[in-house]
Design a protein around this motif. Structure first.
Motif, PDB file in Angstrom:
ATOM      1  N   ALA A   1      45.271  66.451  77.117  1.00  0.00           N
ATOM      2  CA  ALA A   1      45.177  67.852  76.725  1.00  0.00           C
ATOM      3  C   ALA A   1      45.390  68.051  75.230  1.00  0.00           C
ATOM      4  O   ALA A   1      45.057  69.099  74.700  1.00  0.00           O
ATOM      5  CB  ALA A   1      46.201  68.689  77.498  1.00  0.00           C
ATOM      6  N   ALA A   2      45.934  67.062  74.545  1.00  0.00           N
ATOM      7  CA  ALA A   2      46.202  67.181  73.113  1.00  0.00           C
ATOM      8  C   ALA A   2      45.195  66.340  72.336  1.00  0.00           C
ATOM      9  O   ALA A   2      44.596  65.408  72.883  1.00  0.00           O
ATOM     10  CB  ALA A   2      47.624  66.702  72.811  1.00  0.00           C
ATOM     11  N   PRO A   3      44.996  66.651  71.054  1.00  0.00           N
ATOM     12  CA  PRO A   3      44.078  65.851  70.232  1.00  0.00           C
ATOM     13  C   PRO A   3      44.552  64.406  70.121  1.00  0.00           C
ATOM     14  O   PRO A   3      45.750  64.127  70.143  1.00  0.00           O
ATOM     15  CB  PRO A   3      44.114  66.548  68.874  1.00  0.00           C
ATOM     16  CG  PRO A   3      44.649  67.920  69.136  1.00  0.00           C
ATOM     17  CD  PRO A   3      45.572  67.777  70.305  1.00  0.00           C
ATOM     18  N   LEU A   4      43.602  63.496  70.000  1.00  0.00           N
ATOM     19  CA  LEU A   4      43.937  62.093  69.777  1.00  0.00           C
ATOM     20  C   LEU A   4      44.452  61.903  68.355  1.00  0.00           C
ATOM     21  O   LEU A   4      44.134  62.702  67.465  1.00  0.00           O
ATOM     22  CB  LEU A   4      42.696  61.222  69.956  1.00  0.00           C
ATOM     23  CG  LEU A   4      42.107  61.065  71.355  1.00  0.00           C
ATOM     24  CD1 LEU A   4      40.778  60.325  71.264  1.00  0.00           C
ATOM     25  CD2 LEU A   4      43.056  60.337  72.272  1.00  0.00           C
ATOM     26  N   PRO A   5      45.232  60.842  68.112  1.00  0.00           N
ATOM     27  CA  PRO A   5      45.514  60.476  66.724  1.00  0.00           C
ATOM     28  C   PRO A   5      44.184  60.282  65.993  1.00  0.00           C
ATOM     29  O   PRO A   5      43.198  59.838  66.590  1.00  0.00           O
ATOM     30  CB  PRO A   5      46.279  59.148  66.863  1.00  0.00           C
ATOM     31  CG  PRO A   5      46.886  59.200  68.234  1.00  0.00           C
ATOM     32  CD  PRO A   5      45.893  59.930  69.077  1.00  0.00           C
TER      33      PRO A   5
ATOM     34  N   VAL B   1      57.389  56.522  79.203  1.00  0.00           N
ATOM     35  CA  VAL B   1      57.405  57.956  79.474  1.00  0.00           C
ATOM     36  C   VAL B   1      57.559  58.694  78.144  1.00  0.00           C
ATOM     37  O   VAL B   1      58.353  58.297  77.291  1.00  0.00           O
ATOM     38  CB  VAL B   1      58.566  58.346  80.410  1.00  0.00           C
ATOM     39  CG1 VAL B   1      58.536  59.844  80.688  1.00  0.00           C
ATOM     40  CG2 VAL B   1      58.498  57.574  81.711  1.00  0.00           C
ATOM     41  N   ALA B   2      56.784  59.775  77.996  1.00  0.00           N
ATOM     42  CA  ALA B   2      56.888  60.605  76.799  1.00  0.00           C
ATOM     43  C   ALA B   2      56.843  62.073  77.195  1.00  0.00           C
ATOM     44  O   ALA B   2      56.103  62.460  78.102  1.00  0.00           O
ATOM     45  CB  ALA B   2      55.754  60.292  75.825  1.00  0.00           C
ATOM     46  N   VAL B   3      57.635  62.885  76.498  1.00  0.00           N
ATOM     47  CA  VAL B   3      57.611  64.320  76.744  1.00  0.00           C
ATOM     48  C   VAL B   3      56.279  64.900  76.273  1.00  0.00           C
ATOM     49  O   VAL B   3      55.681  65.740  76.934  1.00  0.00           O
ATOM     50  CB  VAL B   3      58.785  65.010  76.018  1.00  0.00           C
ATOM     51  CG1 VAL B   3      58.689  66.525  76.173  1.00  0.00           C
ATOM     52  CG2 VAL B   3      60.109  64.502  76.553  1.00  0.00           C
ATOM     53  N   ASN B   4      55.805  64.429  75.129  1.00  0.00           N
ATOM     54  CA  ASN B   4      54.545  64.896  74.572  1.00  0.00           C
ATOM     55  C   ASN B   4      53.478  63.807  74.636  1.00  0.00           C
ATOM     56  O   ASN B   4      53.787  62.613  74.584  1.00  0.00           O
ATOM     57  CB  ASN B   4      54.740  65.355  73.126  1.00  0.00           C
ATOM     58  CG  ASN B   4      55.704  66.519  73.027  1.00  0.00           C
ATOM     59  OD1 ASN B   4      55.585  67.492  73.759  1.00  0.00           O
ATOM     60  ND2 ASN B   4      56.673  66.419  72.125  1.00  0.00           N
ATOM     61  N   GLN B   5      52.242  64.225  74.718  1.00  0.00           N
ATOM     62  CA  GLN B   5      51.144  63.285  74.905  1.00  0.00           C
ATOM     63  C   GLN B   5      50.833  62.465  73.653  1.00  0.00           C
ATOM     64  O   GLN B   5      50.553  61.269  73.735  1.00  0.00           O
ATOM     65  CB  GLN B   5      49.901  64.079  75.312  1.00  0.00           C
ATOM     66  CG  GLN B   5      48.649  63.263  75.485  1.00  0.00           C
ATOM     67  CD  GLN B   5      47.474  64.161  75.819  1.00  0.00           C
ATOM     68  OE1 GLN B   5      47.494  64.856  76.822  1.00  0.00           O
ATOM     69  NE2 GLN B   5      46.481  64.165  74.971  1.00  0.00           N
ATOM     70  N   GLY B   6      50.890  63.102  72.467  1.00  0.00           N
ATOM     71  CA  GLY B   6      50.515  62.420  71.236  1.00  0.00           C
ATOM     72  C   GLY B   6      51.259  61.115  70.990  1.00  0.00           C
ATOM     73  O   GLY B   6      50.628  60.078  70.705  1.00  0.00           O
ATOM     74  N   PRO B   7      52.596  61.108  71.086  1.00  0.00           N
ATOM     75  CA  PRO B   7      53.329  59.863  70.867  1.00  0.00           C
ATOM     76  C   PRO B   7      52.938  58.748  71.829  1.00  0.00           C
ATOM     77  O   PRO B   7      52.905  57.577  71.444  1.00  0.00           O
ATOM     78  CB  PRO B   7      54.790  60.287  71.066  1.00  0.00           C
ATOM     79  CG  PRO B   7      54.814  61.733  70.720  1.00  0.00           C
ATOM     80  CD  PRO B   7      53.504  62.276  71.204  1.00  0.00           C
ATOM     81  N   MET B   8      52.616  59.101  73.086  1.00  0.00           N
ATOM     82  CA  MET B   8      52.212  58.069  74.049  1.00  0.00           C
ATOM     83  C   MET B   8      50.886  57.436  73.655  1.00  0.00           C
ATOM     84  O   MET B   8      50.725  56.210  73.706  1.00  0.00           O
ATOM     85  CB  MET B   8      52.104  58.668  75.449  1.00  0.00           C
ATOM     86  CG  MET B   8      51.640  57.681  76.518  1.00  0.00           C
ATOM     87  SD  MET B   8      52.837  56.354  76.808  1.00  0.00           S
ATOM     88  CE  MET B   8      54.048  57.257  77.777  1.00  0.00           C
TER      89      MET B   8
END
Length: 205
Positions: A159-163, A91-98
């Motif tokens: 919804a967020a940019p990929l690494p 589980v992650a609050v933000n998408q990028g770290p996941m």
């Protein structure tokens, strides 16, 4: 001669004050809605590995998998919600770290001969009893993991940019058990140069 004033009695705290009032945005004590990103990861072919190599080898494989997963999750800011036998729920609050954790985990596991498959989904869910989640994104991430092939990451609702070291390819609509046909699923991959760099620095157990 002055008569001393009667001491003023202190107010008795109410039961709510003694036990703690509910959260101000949650006045009825009901479940709180949160918007999180969920990842489910499974070891590919674990059952057949157990049959072929035996229980002791399977325990060693799981130990290695969990060590690598913990190492990456802690560094990436992703929480291990629960271990699921030969898998894990993240589980992650933000998408990028996941996304970054999933990509790194895929490569580092593959470097030690351990194949995994991953499903990722994000969206609003209900937080239940502080450490459990109820909602479609959780089910979707789990079903995407089931549908993913060997060394594959399937994701929905990004919804967020990929690494910058990852890329995404759209897939055809996917039929998922209990959810029907799902559009907008993408297949994530790690760039070859970064994959080689991750593979050369696998954490030692």
């Amino acid at each position: 001669m002055a008569i001393p004033a009667k001491p003023r009695s202190l107010p008795v705290p109410s039961i709510d004050e003694r036990l703690g009032r509910p959260h101000p945005t949650d006045p009825m004590g009901e479940a709180v809605a949160v918007d999180y990103t969920f990842g489910f990861v499974d070891i590919t072919g674990f059952t057949s590995y157990c049959e072929r190599e035996g229980e002791h080898a399977a325990i060693e494989l799981l130990t290695r998998f969990r060590f690598i997963t913990r190492s990456i999750a802690v560094r990436r800011g992703v929480r291990v919600a629960k271990w699921l036998g030969d898998g894990v729920m993240l589980v992650a609050v933000n998408q990028g770290p996941m996304l970054a954790a999933a990509g790194e985990l895929l490569v580092r596991c593959r470097a030690v001969g351990l194949d995994i498959h991953v499903g990722i989904a994000r969206g609003p869910v209900m937080l239940f009893e502080g450490d459990d989640y109820v909602g479609r994104p959780v089910n979707l991430a789990a079903r995407l993991c089931d549908a993913a092939g060997k060394s594959e990451i399937l994701a929905s609702g990004l919804a967020a940019p990929l690494p910058e070291w990852m890329s995404a390819d759209s897939t055809a609509p996917i039929a998922l058990a209990g959810l029907g046909m799902i559009d907008g699923v993408v297949r994530l991959d790690v760039h070859a140069d970064v994959s080689e760099r991750f593979s050369s620095s696998v954490p030692a157990a």
